[in-house]
Design a protein around this motif. Sequence first.
Motif, short mmCIF file in Angstrom:
data_model
loop_
_atom_site.label_atom_id
_atom_site.label_comp_id
_atom_site.label_asym_id
_atom_site.label_seq_id
_atom_site.Cartn_x
_atom_site.Cartn_y
_atom_site.Cartn_z
N CYS A 41 33.26 -0.48 13.13
CA CYS A 41 34.49 -0.30 14.94
C CYS A 41 35.13 -0.04 14.26
CB CYS A 41 34.62 -2.18 15.49
SG CYS A 41 35.22 -1.26 16.50
N ALA A 42 35.04 1.68 15.45
CA ALA A 42 35.88 2.72 14.97
C ALA A 42 37.57 1.37 15.22
CB ALA A 42 36.00 3.74 15.67
N HIS A 43 37.57 0.88 16.23
CA HIS A 43 39.32 0.09 16.40
C HIS A 43 39.60 -0.78 15.84
CE1 HIS A 43 42.38 -1.54 18.94
NE2 HIS A 43 41.45 -2.87 19.26
N CYS A 44 38.17 -1.98 15.23
CA CYS A 44 39.09 -3.59 14.65
C CYS A 44 38.00 -3.43 13.32
CB CYS A 44 38.36 -4.39 15.42
SG CYS A 44 37.24 -4.93 15.31
N ASN A 45 36.90 -2.25 12.58
CA ASN A 45 37.44 -2.38 11.71
C ASN A 45 35.73 -3.73 11.15
OD1 ASN A 45 36.52 -0.65 9.28
ND2 ASN A 45 37.70 -1.40 7.91
N CYS A 46 35.48 -4.55 11.85
CA CYS A 46 34.66 -5.85 11.77
C CYS A 46 33.18 -4.71 11.43
CB CYS A 46 34.70 -6.08 12.44
SG CYS A 46 33.40 -6.08 14.76
N ARG A 47 32.35 -5.33 10.78
CA ARG A 47 30.96 -4.80 10.68
C ARG A 47 30.28 -4.88 12.11
NH1 ARG A 47 30.54 -1.40 6.97
NH2 ARG A 47 30.77 -2.69 4.90
N ILE A 48 29.85 -3.78 12.49
CA ILE A 48 28.91 -4.08 13.68
C ILE A 48 27.78 -4.60 13.29
CG2 ILE A 48 28.22 -2.80 16.15
CD1 ILE A 48 30.50 -1.18 15.20
N LEU A 49 26.94 -6.02 13.80
CA LEU A 49 25.37 -5.66 13.21
C LEU A 49 25.26 -6.75 14.68
CD1 LEU A 49 26.52 -9.06 11.38
CD2 LEU A 49 25.84 -6.85 10.52
N GLY A 50 25.24 -6.42 15.71
CA GLY A 50 24.36 -6.26 17.39
C GLY A 50 23.94 -4.81 17.43
N HIS A 51 24.12 -3.99 18.76
CA HIS A 51 23.79 -3.52 19.89
C HIS A 51 25.32 -2.94 19.61
CE1 HIS A 51 19.87 -3.41 21.02
NE2 HIS A 51 20.14 -5.02 21.19
N GLY A 52 26.05 -3.19 19.32
CA GLY A 52 27.40 -2.37 20.05
C GLY A 52 27.88 -1.69 20.76
N VAL A 53 28.52 -0.16 20.98
CA VAL A 53 29.03 0.68 21.70
C VAL A 53 29.04 2.12 20.86
CG1 VAL A 53 30.42 1.41 23.78
CG2 VAL A 53 30.32 -1.35 23.37
N GLU A 54 28.71 3.05 21.38
CA GLU A 54 28.08 4.07 20.85
C GLU A 54 29.03 5.11 21.88
OE1 GLU A 54 26.01 7.34 18.21
OE2 GLU A 54 25.43 5.38 18.87
N ALA A 55 30.41 5.71 21.46
CA ALA A 55 30.74 7.11 22.62
C ALA A 55 31.26 7.84 21.83
CB ALA A 55 31.23 6.14 23.82
N ASP A 56 31.50 9.23 22.38
CA ASP A 56 32.21 10.24 21.55
C ASP A 56 31.41 10.34 20.59
OD1 ASP A 56 32.72 10.80 24.09
OD2 ASP A 56 34.81 9.85 24.51
#
Length: 78
Positions: A41-56
Amino acid sequence: MDTCTTCGNSYDKAFTVVTHDGREHIFDSIECAAERIAPRCAHCNCRILGHGVEADSSNYCCASCARAGGLTEIRDRA
């Protein structure tokens, strides 16, 4: 036995993952696979294991982190 790309453990039940760019990785566990190939994650730095959000050109684990990253239009639910 194959050797895990992430931790170096030799394991008889290791598995191979081929990424979208054709690179092959051998892992002995889902944990090692996530550590090596899951985006952060660009904000909290956790690993994204689900869909997450992709933008910019950035990945976020959730809408809350995307908003904290300045993407005010992102919502968890419409």
